[in-house]
Scaffold this active site. Structure first.
Site, PDB file in Angstrom:
ATOM      1  N   SER A  13      34.758   3.333 -12.926  1.00  0.00           N
ATOM      2  CA  SER A  13      35.626   3.343 -14.114  1.00  0.00           C
ATOM      3  C   SER A  13      36.889   2.514 -13.869  1.00  0.00           C
ATOM      4  O   SER A  13      37.360   1.821 -14.774  1.00  0.00           O
ATOM      5  CB  SER A  13      35.972   4.778 -14.534  1.00  0.00           C
ATOM      6  OG  SER A  13      36.857   5.380 -13.642  1.00  0.00           O
ATOM      7  N   ASN A  14      37.416   2.549 -12.652  1.00  0.00           N
ATOM      8  CA  ASN A  14      38.605   1.727 -12.360  1.00  0.00           C
ATOM      9  C   ASN A  14      38.245   0.241 -12.327  1.00  0.00           C
ATOM     10  O   ASN A  14      39.017  -0.588 -12.825  1.00  0.00           O
ATOM     11  CB  ASN A  14      39.232   2.154 -11.031  1.00  0.00           C
ATOM     12  CG  ASN A  14      40.073   3.398 -11.179  1.00  0.00           C
ATOM     13  OD1 ASN A  14      41.191   3.355 -11.679  1.00  0.00           O
ATOM     14  ND2 ASN A  14      39.519   4.540 -10.773  1.00  0.00           N
ATOM     15  N   ARG A  63      25.469  -1.482   5.799  1.00  0.00           N
ATOM     16  CA  ARG A  63      26.448  -1.154   6.836  1.00  0.00           C
ATOM     17  C   ARG A  63      26.436  -2.183   7.976  1.00  0.00           C
ATOM     18  O   ARG A  63      27.488  -2.588   8.474  1.00  0.00           O
ATOM     19  CB  ARG A  63      26.116   0.251   7.367  1.00  0.00           C
ATOM     20  CG  ARG A  63      27.159   0.859   8.251  1.00  0.00           C
ATOM     21  CD  ARG A  63      26.866   2.327   8.513  1.00  0.00           C
ATOM     22  NE  ARG A  63      27.324   3.176   7.435  1.00  0.00           N
ATOM     23  CZ  ARG A  63      28.589   3.588   7.299  1.00  0.00           C
ATOM     24  NH1 ARG A  63      29.511   3.219   8.164  1.00  0.00           N
ATOM     25  NH2 ARG A  63      28.934   4.356   6.291  1.00  0.00           N
ATOM     26  N   LEU A  92      35.546   2.315   5.279  1.00  0.00           N
ATOM     27  CA  LEU A  92      36.724   1.727   5.922  1.00  0.00           C
ATOM     28  C   LEU A  92      36.560   0.208   5.999  1.00  0.00           C
ATOM     29  O   LEU A  92      35.482  -0.284   6.334  1.00  0.00           O
ATOM     30  CB  LEU A  92      36.840   2.307   7.341  1.00  0.00           C
ATOM     31  CG  LEU A  92      38.088   1.952   8.143  1.00  0.00           C
ATOM     32  CD1 LEU A  92      39.332   2.567   7.507  1.00  0.00           C
ATOM     33  CD2 LEU A  92      37.931   2.444   9.579  1.00  0.00           C
ATOM     34  N   ASN A 107      44.271  -0.829  -2.403  1.00  0.00           N
ATOM     35  CA  ASN A 107      43.400   0.321  -2.628  1.00  0.00           C
ATOM     36  C   ASN A 107      44.118   1.297  -3.545  1.00  0.00           C
ATOM     37  O   ASN A 107      45.355   1.332  -3.586  1.00  0.00           O
ATOM     38  CB  ASN A 107      43.109   1.010  -1.291  1.00  0.00           C
ATOM     39  CG  ASN A 107      42.203   2.221  -1.451  1.00  0.00           C
ATOM     40  OD1 ASN A 107      41.196   2.174  -2.169  1.00  0.00           O
ATOM     41  ND2 ASN A 107      42.552   3.313  -0.786  1.00  0.00           N
ATOM     42  N   HIS A 109      44.269   5.449  -4.136  1.00  0.00           N
ATOM     43  CA  HIS A 109      43.875   6.740  -3.566  1.00  0.00           C
ATOM     44  C   HIS A 109      44.262   7.833  -4.563  1.00  0.00           C
ATOM     45  O   HIS A 109      45.377   7.820  -5.099  1.00  0.00           O
ATOM     46  CB  HIS A 109      44.584   6.960  -2.225  1.00  0.00           C
ATOM     47  CG  HIS A 109      44.111   8.204  -1.533  1.00  0.00           C
ATOM     48  ND1 HIS A 109      42.910   8.252  -0.872  1.00  0.00           N
ATOM     49  CD2 HIS A 109      44.654   9.440  -1.439  1.00  0.00           C
ATOM     50  CE1 HIS A 109      42.734   9.475  -0.391  1.00  0.00           C
ATOM     51  NE2 HIS A 109      43.780  10.212  -0.714  1.00  0.00           N
ATOM     52  N   ASP A 150      43.909   4.866   4.456  1.00  0.00           N
ATOM     53  CA  ASP A 150      45.021   5.332   3.619  1.00  0.00           C
ATOM     54  C   ASP A 150      46.397   5.218   4.264  1.00  0.00           C
ATOM     55  O   ASP A 150      47.300   5.998   3.963  1.00  0.00           O
ATOM     56  CB  ASP A 150      44.794   6.803   3.192  1.00  0.00           C
ATOM     57  CG  ASP A 150      43.447   6.992   2.533  1.00  0.00           C
ATOM     58  OD1 ASP A 150      43.015   6.079   1.801  1.00  0.00           O
ATOM     59  OD2 ASP A 150      42.817   8.052   2.759  1.00  0.00           O
ATOM     60  N   GLU A 179      45.236   6.707 -12.979  1.00  0.00           N
ATOM     61  CA  GLU A 179      44.622   5.518 -12.356  1.00  0.00           C
ATOM     62  C   GLU A 179      44.383   4.433 -13.404  1.00  0.00           C
ATOM     63  O   GLU A 179      44.756   3.271 -13.212  1.00  0.00           O
ATOM     64  CB  GLU A 179      43.300   5.898 -11.687  1.00  0.00           C
ATOM     65  CG  GLU A 179      43.494   6.811 -10.504  1.00  0.00           C
ATOM     66  CD  GLU A 179      42.222   7.088  -9.727  1.00  0.00           C
ATOM     67  OE1 GLU A 179      42.323   7.303  -8.528  1.00  0.00           O
ATOM     68  OE2 GLU A 179      41.130   7.104 -10.327  1.00  0.00           O
TER      69      GLU A 179
END
Ligand code: GAR
Length: 194
Positions: A13-14, A63, A92, A107, A109, A150, A179
């Site tokens: 959604s962001n 990964r 990360l 980012n 959070h 973070d 957000e």
């Protein structure tokens, strides 16, 4: 012309808010979407043109490619990406990628860092922890990304109340509204300072 790469792992959604925000902006292009999750809702959103008729190429990676090769960094450099925007990206960022894009990765959070951050603190788990801790407020933190979860420099925070009767879903709802209201314009601010 500034070029953005979006990273997302989930619903997106962001990512959609950001893509839509810049859709009519001739100075900014969302050049690519990168995801680690083949089932991510963000892929469907991109297929639907982010409801704005946008066609953003999607790069799905695993990964091994992300952590054991420089492939993703190389692609971002080849695409002349100015800013990497993490929008619900749950892995990360590798140290080599952070070094290649100093102060060019942001980012969001879903809490007021430094509280409720770190490994394992993502998505709905954050809101569960906030409610379990009896917090009276939560919010969002937009920050630059370094090699640690973070911990990069904070760019912007906004808060919302948490009522004693609120469930984690209620908190998620309030935080998501923040957000969507703030992330696109803060990304625009950061781009303007590059
Ligand atoms: C957002 O709440 C974002 O803050 C969070 O994931 C959600 C993604 O929602 N990110 C993290 O927890 C990163 N540590 P979306 O897929 O609907 O944009």
């Amino acid at each position: 012309m500034k070029r953005i790469a979006l990273f997302a792992s989930g619903s997106g959604s962001n990512a959609e808010k950001i893509a839509t925000y810049f859709a009519e902006n001739a100075d900014v292009t969302v050049s690519m979407l990168l995801t680690n999750n083949p089932k991510a809702g963000v892929i469907d959103r991109s297929r639907r043109g982010f409801n704005s008729g946008l066609h953003v190429p999607v790069l799905l990676f695993d990964r091994t490619t992300f952590y054991d090769t420089d492939r993703i960094t190389e692609v971002l450099q080849q695409q002349r990406i100015d800013l990497i925007v993490l929008a619900g990206f749950m892995w990360l960022m590798p140290a080599g990628l952070v070094r290649a894009f100093p102060n060019r990765i942001v980012n969001i959070h879903p809490a007021l860092l430094p509280k409720f951050g770190g490994k394992g603190m993502y998505g709905h788990f954050v809101h569960e922890a906030v409610v379990a801790a009896g917090e009276t407020e939560s919010g969002i933190t937009i920050h630059f990304v370094n090699e640690h979860y973070d911990e990069g420099q904070i760019i912007f925070q906004a808060s919302c109340p948490v009522l004693p009767t609120d469930t984690p879903d209620d908190v998620a709802h309030s935080v998501q509204a923040l957000e969507h209201a703030h992330y696109p314009r803060i990304v625009a601010d950061v781009l303007g300072r590059l």
